[in-house]
Scaffold this active site. Structure first.
Site, short mmCIF file in Angstrom:
data_model
loop_
_atom_site.label_atom_id
_atom_site.label_comp_id
_atom_site.label_asym_id
_atom_site.label_seq_id
_atom_site.Cartn_x
_atom_site.Cartn_y
_atom_site.Cartn_z
N ASP A 188 2.40 -2.90 -3.04
CA ASP A 188 1.80 -1.84 -2.23
C ASP A 188 3.08 -1.05 -1.99
O ASP A 188 3.83 -0.74 -2.67
CB ASP A 188 1.23 -2.41 -1.03
CG ASP A 188 -0.10 -2.00 -0.46
OD1 ASP A 188 0.08 -0.41 -0.26
OD2 ASP A 188 -1.28 -2.19 -0.70
N HIS A 232 0.14 1.70 4.67
CA HIS A 232 -1.04 0.90 3.89
C HIS A 232 -0.74 -0.62 3.80
O HIS A 232 -1.43 -1.46 4.00
CB HIS A 232 -1.15 1.87 2.49
CG HIS A 232 -2.42 1.35 1.73
ND1 HIS A 232 -2.23 -0.13 0.90
CD2 HIS A 232 -3.88 1.61 1.80
CE1 HIS A 232 -3.55 0.02 0.35
NE2 HIS A 232 -4.35 0.83 0.78
N SER A 537 -9.31 -1.05 -0.50
CA SER A 537 -7.97 -1.69 -0.05
C SER A 537 -7.99 -2.68 1.03
O SER A 537 -7.26 -3.66 0.97
CB SER A 537 -7.12 -0.57 0.32
OG SER A 537 -6.43 0.04 -0.71
#
Length: 812
Positions: A188, A232, A537
């Site tokens: 990620d 994220h 996600s």
């Protein structure tokens, strides 16, 4: 004329002419000497590249020499040393042929090859290098998040993390399954391993940073000159394994972070493949890839790496994409054949009705609640009259110079995502928003908006603007509770099937709306950062965490066992609008349930089937498939089978065993045939269910087939990017195109199409998935096109289907 060739054309013509040999003694009829042409074999070129351009291009090269894992699973012996020797030979040959070639990353474990920068017009030389098997595009990936809302410490509460108990994770913890001893790789934007809720999950080795090439996979901080900060990967990590104020699905799992997406949350295939490869080598049991692009095509290099990672025993979990709610919107790597692709659901929520009125009792009948951050913030709008201010399309510039503090932002649909409009309104100080449509019809609901948002039709929006013009700038709301809705699919969640492989995607679904988890603060004095994000996600790490619980209980299970357990025990999600179960290509096998997956004593693999397409105009066509039943119990079981296709069409028959006895702890294959008589069926998409029953438990296995050519979109996007000598124009073509044309139109007020300007390019026989060409920036008679917004219309012909789509582009 632009020299643009397909791979087949290049093989048969270009190389044959350049490298032909002449048989001097051969003669044609009439005594004329005949030229004998010898075809020179070249590697496969996937994707479409303008081979006449000198544009610097990064590609991924796959070698004929098999990777260590591929060779292992084919019963062959392979070593890193041998692979390096063969790879070096290819690289040396390439550098002799292409002086400007600059090799970046080298792969050998789950993928055999390297990434290389070179001019696009030199790629043909690369294809001719001995030892090269295939060349793939270096696709851009982005973190799959729709919207985010930071949560202050004052309003934060552990109770906000309600998705873990919803899927049953808390009950798994009570029985001792917490993910302990299982390692999960988060591929990620990196991760804040110093976060108090995550520090326990990271050891001395944190993972790897492929953006800055070091052993510190921390998130991009504020102030990085290359782009915006990221958070994220930390949010994903928290959903998997946080154990503090937030508790993840597998709170005692070990984490490894691989930073493959840099500033702005962007990255590319070459780093993603490197991250997959390193995670496998570092001993990860599970990997989570909450990233993607909008291409409904297998991203071959990434798919190959993920498939071999699964074969090696590493469970690969990936997000399905955020381009829903239409079919065919799944993006890579959610299109992978083997990995577990995850769609997003919304947890049970309350529905409200809304009455909207302005001064003098003017009402707007189409007003409905589009989305809101919390029930409390929505109901606050009932407390009085509010001034509303027009903010155009809701761009940041549309708010400049206007006072929105404590007011309602009125915006038109178009250009920006709904969530971005709401975010911009909140940033400007607005406490609510009204978005009216720019075409006829109703707009979709969008859960989790940054501010309470009301939607209206175009006509009611125009009426609001007219009232505002008269000076009636006050609006009031009457919002009331209507009903509660059970778990639903999020509108943004991408849908399948996968173009060309026709597979059902997603495989399963999980909560992905308003998921509260950890984010970095980059402030040691205040390290507790939390935010509510939404996107596939956020759904994917729920599944990765669930897989960790399953692996802790069943350490000898293979990757397909984990996938089957999650799919076989998933529950149907019901569409509240119709009362029917959502289609397979919306929810996959259903929404995961951890306790049921832990308790199952039968596994059916694979957990879904696609019979592909049946295109015979007359007569019967038969396809054969099969599945494996594993009896995990301590007693012999008798399984019965049934097959149901929606509507029970006469033209589809599935033939399989009536009963099957499987001994305790054993497995057995079940072969079955599907017979389709296309003459009795209308062209289209048919879905069904294979039901496997042992007398106590019934497992539903989703299946689909197509009669006639599937209706996948022939063009799924277009772009215009700045180039050194003009512009790159291109489109995304899931299945390629027989005819392709680009037309330019003016942009009319209201984001509609204006007058025709020029045809910028026409092409034939274009392979999938990406096409691009160089344009000098001029239109008819060499007139430079002014900078600004324009409409690029793309016409495609493919297998008897034509499509003409328009896209907003900006010339800068």
């Amino acid at each position: 004329m632009r020299r643009y060739f397909s791979r087949v054309f290049l093989i048969l013509v270009a190389f044959a002419l350049i490298f032909s040999t002449f048989g001097l003694n051969a003669s044609a009829k009439g005594g004329k000497t005949q030229t004998k042409l010898t075809e020179i074999p070249i590697a496969e070129l996937h994707g479409d590249i303008e081979l006449s351009s000198s544009r610097p291009t990064t590609v991924i090269v796959e070698l004929k020499e098999e990777s260590i894992i591929e060779a292992k699973h084919k019963g062959k012996k392979q070593t890193k040393a041998k692979l390096k020797t063969e790879r070096d030979k290819v690289i040396q040959s390439l550098k002799k042929a292409v002086k400007a070639a600059d090799v970046n990353r080298e792969y050998d474990y789950v993928f055999s090859g390297f990434s290389v920068d070179l001019p696009a017009n030199e790629i043909m030389k690369l294809l001719a290098v001995s030892g090269v098997k295939a060349v793939y595009p270096n696709i851009e990936y982005q973190a799959d998040v729709v919207t985010k809302k930071e949560i202050s410490t004052e309003e934060f509460s552990p109770n906000m993390m309600n998705s873990a108990p919803f899927i049953g994770a808390n009950k798994a913890w009570e029985t001792g399954y917490t993910g302990k001893g299982v390692t999960v790789a988060v591929i990620d934007t990196g991760a804040d391993y110093t976060h108090p809720d995550l520090a326990h999950a990271f050891g001395s080795y944190k993972g790897w940073d492929f953006v800055d090439n070091d052993a510190d996979p921390q998130e991009t901080p504020k102030g990085d000159p290359r782009g915006e900060e990221t958070d994220h990967g930390t949010h994903v990590s928290g959903t998997i394994a946080a154990n503090g104020q937030i508790k993840g699905i597998a709170p005692e799992a070990t984490l490894l972070a691989y930073r493959v997406l840099g500033p702005d949350g962007r990255g590319s295939t070459e780093n993603v493949v490197a991250g997959i490869e390193r995670a496998v080598q570092d001993g990860a049991d599970i990997m989570n890839l909450s990233l993607g692009n909008t291409l409904n095509n297998p991203d071959w290099a990434t798919s190959i790496a993920m498939d071999w990672a699964m074969a090696e025993g590493v469970v690969a979990v990936t997000s399905n994409g955020n381009s829903g709610p239409n079919n065919w919107t799944v993006g890579s790597p959610g299109t992978s054949r083997e990995a577990i692709s995850v769609g997003a659901t919304r947890l049970p929520y309350n529905v409200y009705t809304s009455i909207l009125s302005t001064s003098n009792g003017v009402v707007y009948p189409s007003a409905k609640v589009m989305g809101f951050p919390t029930d409390e913030e929505l109901l606050v709008l009932n407390k009085g009259e509010y001034e509303f201010v027009y903010a155009g399309l809701g761009k940041p510039s549309d708010f400049e110079g206007k006072d929105f503090k404590g007011k309602i932002a009125l915006m038109s649909r178009g250009e920006l995502a709904f969530v971005d409009k709401a975010e911009n309104a909140k940033a400007a100080g607005a406490i609510g928003a009204i978005i009216f449509n720019n075409v006829s019809g109703e707009q979709p609901d969008v859960p989790g908006m940054a501010v309470p948002t009301i939607k209206t039709t175009l006509s009611d929006g125009q009426k609001l603007l007219a009232e505002l013009e008269k000076g009636n700038n006050k609006v009031s709301f009457d919002i009331k509770f209507d009903k509660s809705v059970e778990e639903t699919m999020a509108d943004f969640s991408s849908r399948g099937p996968v173009a060309l492989t026709w597979m059902i995607k997603p495989d399963v679904s999980a909560p992905g709306v308003n998921i509260v988890s950890t984010i970095p603060t980059h402030d040691p004095s205040n390290p507790h950062g939390y935010a509510a994000f939404q996107g596939t996600s956020m759904a994917s790490p729920h599944v990765a965490g669930a897989a960790a619980l399953l692996l802790q209980k069943n350490p000898n299970w293979g990757t397909q066992d984990i996938k089957a357990a999650l799919m076989n025990t998933a529950v149907d999600v019901i569409d509240p609008e119709t009362g029917n179960v959502y289609p397979h290509n919306t929810q996959g096998a259903g929404s995961i349930r951890v306790v049921e997956a832990l308790a199952t004593d039968t596994l059916v693999t694979p957990g879904s089937h696609s019979f592909g397409k049946f295109v015979k105009a007359n007569g019967k066509q038969v396809e054969k498939q099969g599945f494996e039943i594993k009896n995990l119990s301590k007693e012999r079981k008798t399984y019965s089978f049934d097959v149901e296709f929606e509507g029970n069409p006469d033209g589809i028959k599935v033939m399989l065993s009536n009963n099957l006895k499987v001994n305790a702890g054993k497995s057995q294959m079940v072969n079955f045939n599907v017979q389709v008589d296309s003459s009795k069926l209308n062209p289209g998409y048919y879905e069904g269910m294979i039901l496997v029953n042992d007398g106590k438990q019934e497992i539903s296995v989703p299946t689909i087939l197509f009669v006639g050519e599937p209706d996948y979109p022939r063009v799924s996007g277009a772009f215009m990017d700045k180039a050194p000598n003009g512009y790159y124009i291109g489109s995304y073509l899931p299945g390629g195109a027989e005819v392709l044309e680009y037309d330019l139109y003016a942009l009319a007020p209201g984001n509609t199409i204006g007058g025709y300007v020029d045809t910028l390019g026409s092409f034939t026989n274009i392979p999938s998935p990406i096409h691009e060409f160089e344009w000098d920036g001029t239109v008819q008679n060499g007139i430079p096109l002014p900078n600004g917004d324009w409409v690029l219309a793309v016409y495609v012909e493919r297998l008897g289907v034509t499509e003409y789509k328009a896209f907003l582009v900006t010339k800068e």
